[in-house]
Scaffold this motif. Structure first.
Motif, short mmCIF file in Angstrom:
data_model
loop_
_atom_site.label_atom_id
_atom_site.label_comp_id
_atom_site.label_asym_id
_atom_site.label_seq_id
_atom_site.Cartn_x
_atom_site.Cartn_y
_atom_site.Cartn_z
N LEU A 47 0.83 -1.21 0.00
CA LEU A 47 0.00 0.00 0.00
C LEU A 47 0.86 1.26 0.00
N ALA A 48 1.88 1.27 0.86
CA ALA A 48 2.74 2.46 0.98
C ALA A 48 3.49 2.72 -0.32
N ILE A 49 4.02 1.66 -0.94
CA ILE A 49 4.76 1.81 -2.19
C ILE A 49 3.85 2.34 -3.29
N ALA A 50 2.65 1.76 -3.40
CA ALA A 50 1.72 2.19 -4.44
C ALA A 50 1.26 3.63 -4.23
N ALA A 51 1.24 4.08 -2.97
CA ALA A 51 0.83 5.45 -2.67
C ALA A 51 1.96 6.45 -2.94
N ASP A 52 3.16 6.11 -2.50
CA ASP A 52 4.30 7.03 -2.63
C ASP A 52 4.95 6.99 -4.00
N TYR A 53 4.78 5.87 -4.71
CA TYR A 53 5.34 5.72 -6.06
C TYR A 53 4.21 5.25 -6.98
N PRO A 54 3.25 6.12 -7.27
CA PRO A 54 2.02 5.68 -7.94
C PRO A 54 2.20 5.15 -9.35
N ASP A 55 3.34 5.40 -9.97
CA ASP A 55 3.56 4.89 -11.32
C ASP A 55 4.45 3.64 -11.34
N THR A 143 2.22 2.89 12.49
CA THR A 143 2.03 3.30 11.10
C THR A 143 0.55 3.47 10.77
N ASP A 144 0.23 4.58 10.12
CA ASP A 144 -1.15 4.86 9.71
C ASP A 144 -1.15 5.31 8.25
N LEU A 145 -1.68 4.48 7.37
CA LEU A 145 -1.70 4.77 5.93
C LEU A 145 -3.09 5.17 5.43
N ARG A 146 -4.03 5.40 6.34
CA ARG A 146 -5.42 5.61 5.92
C ARG A 146 -5.60 6.80 5.00
N ALA A 150 -5.11 7.29 -0.52
CA ALA A 150 -5.88 8.04 -1.52
C ALA A 150 -5.06 8.31 -2.78
N ALA A 151 -3.73 8.25 -2.67
CA ALA A 151 -2.85 8.53 -3.81
C ALA A 151 -2.66 7.32 -4.72
N ILE A 152 -3.15 6.15 -4.30
CA ILE A 152 -2.96 4.94 -5.10
C ILE A 152 -3.84 4.98 -6.35
N LYS A 153 -3.22 4.70 -7.48
CA LYS A 153 -3.95 4.72 -8.76
C LYS A 153 -4.18 3.33 -9.34
N CYS A 154 -3.35 2.37 -8.96
CA CYS A 154 -3.41 1.06 -9.61
C CYS A 154 -4.50 0.17 -9.00
N PRO A 155 -4.98 -0.83 -9.74
CA PRO A 155 -5.95 -1.79 -9.19
C PRO A 155 -5.37 -2.46 -7.94
N SER A 156 -6.23 -2.66 -6.93
CA SER A 156 -5.76 -3.18 -5.64
C SER A 156 -6.71 -4.27 -5.15
N LEU A 157 -6.21 -5.49 -5.08
CA LEU A 157 -6.98 -6.61 -4.54
C LEU A 157 -6.64 -6.78 -3.07
N ASN A 177 -10.53 5.47 1.52
CA ASN A 177 -9.79 6.39 0.63
C ASN A 177 -9.12 5.69 -0.54
N LEU A 178 -9.16 4.36 -0.55
CA LEU A 178 -8.56 3.60 -1.65
C LEU A 178 -9.65 3.29 -2.67
N LYS A 179 -9.74 4.13 -3.68
CA LYS A 179 -10.85 4.03 -4.64
C LYS A 179 -10.74 2.80 -5.52
N THR A 180 -9.54 2.21 -5.64
CA THR A 180 -9.36 1.04 -6.51
C THR A 180 -9.47 -0.28 -5.74
N ALA A 181 -9.88 -0.23 -4.48
CA ALA A 181 -9.87 -1.43 -3.64
C ALA A 181 -10.97 -2.42 -4.03
N ASN A 182 -10.59 -3.68 -4.11
CA ASN A 182 -11.53 -4.79 -4.30
C ASN A 182 -11.37 -5.69 -3.07
#
Length: 212
Positions: A47-55, A143-146, A150-157, A177-182
């Motif tokens: 989660l942290a990597i996908a948020a801080d390095y969204p590409d 650690t709190d990533l809530r 919100a910065a994550i752009k990729c699909p997230s299972l 806040n994770l709009k791509t969450a499944n």
């Protein structure tokens, strides 16, 4: 990761340092658009990597982890600035190998229903550097990533153990806040979903990996 399960420890173990080490490894080795799969704290790292390095990642799979574990137990939880981990590091470092092993045995039956995996899980703990174990445990607990997710752009299972289906509102609040969450909940077993509900785990994982 360094310091765990027999891997040589490195100085300054922390959740953030590990996140940056994984991102640096992917970049240095020119691993383009990987699917990052993480279990437990590894899921939070995904989660942290996908948020801080969204590409960086093509997609992520989070296995039995939430953005802020402490907040599930304490709704008013707020992470501390400059959190002092020295008490738990000193306490854990003072244990003998036998005392540490006995401590770990107390928790193993909460992690998996597959008793054939107990020795494997306990061996990972026994081979881990005690200082690293304590530092990262303490840091992760703070650690709190809530907000960050919100910065994550990729699909997230998000694959969760069966217990979490009993507290879905709290889980969904964590991930709001994770709009791509499944979000998918297992129907049996404990924390090591890949051992306890293999059919559920591999069905969702394989379907998610195949989709383009």
């Amino acid at each position: 990761m360094a310091g765990f399960a027999g891997v040589k420890p490195q100085p300054n173990a922390s959740f953030k340092n590990w996140e940056e080490a994984i991102a640096a490894y992917l970049k240095e080795n020119k691993i383009e658009k990987p699917i990052i799969i993480g279990h437990s704290m590894g899921g939070a790292l995904a989660l942290a990597i996908a948020a801080d390095y969204p590409d960086l990642a093509d997609r992520i799979v989070v296995v039995d982890a939430v953005p802020c574990l402490a907040a599930l137990m304490d709704a008013s939880f707020k992470s501390k600035e400059n959190n002092d981990c020295s008490p738990i590091v000193n306490q854990m470092s003072a244990l003998t190998d036998e005392q540490f092993a006995e401590n770990q045995k107390k928790y193993v039956d909460r992690l998996t229903t597959d008793v054939s995996k107990y020795d494997l899980l306990l061996s990972w703990s026994a081979k881990s550097d005690r200082k690293t174990f304590a530092e990262v445990y303490c840091d992760f607990a703070n650690t709190d990533l809530r907000e960050k997710i919100a910065a994550i752009k990729c699909p997230s299972l998000i694959l969760l153990e069966s217990y979490f289906s009993n507290i879905k509102p709290a889980i969904e609040e964590q991930y709001k806040n994770l709009k791509t969450a499944n979000l998918q909940y297992a129907t049996k077993g404990l924390h090591f979903i890949m051992y306890d509900d293999k059919e559920f785990y591999f069905k969702h994982l394989n379907n998610f990996i195949k989709v383009k």
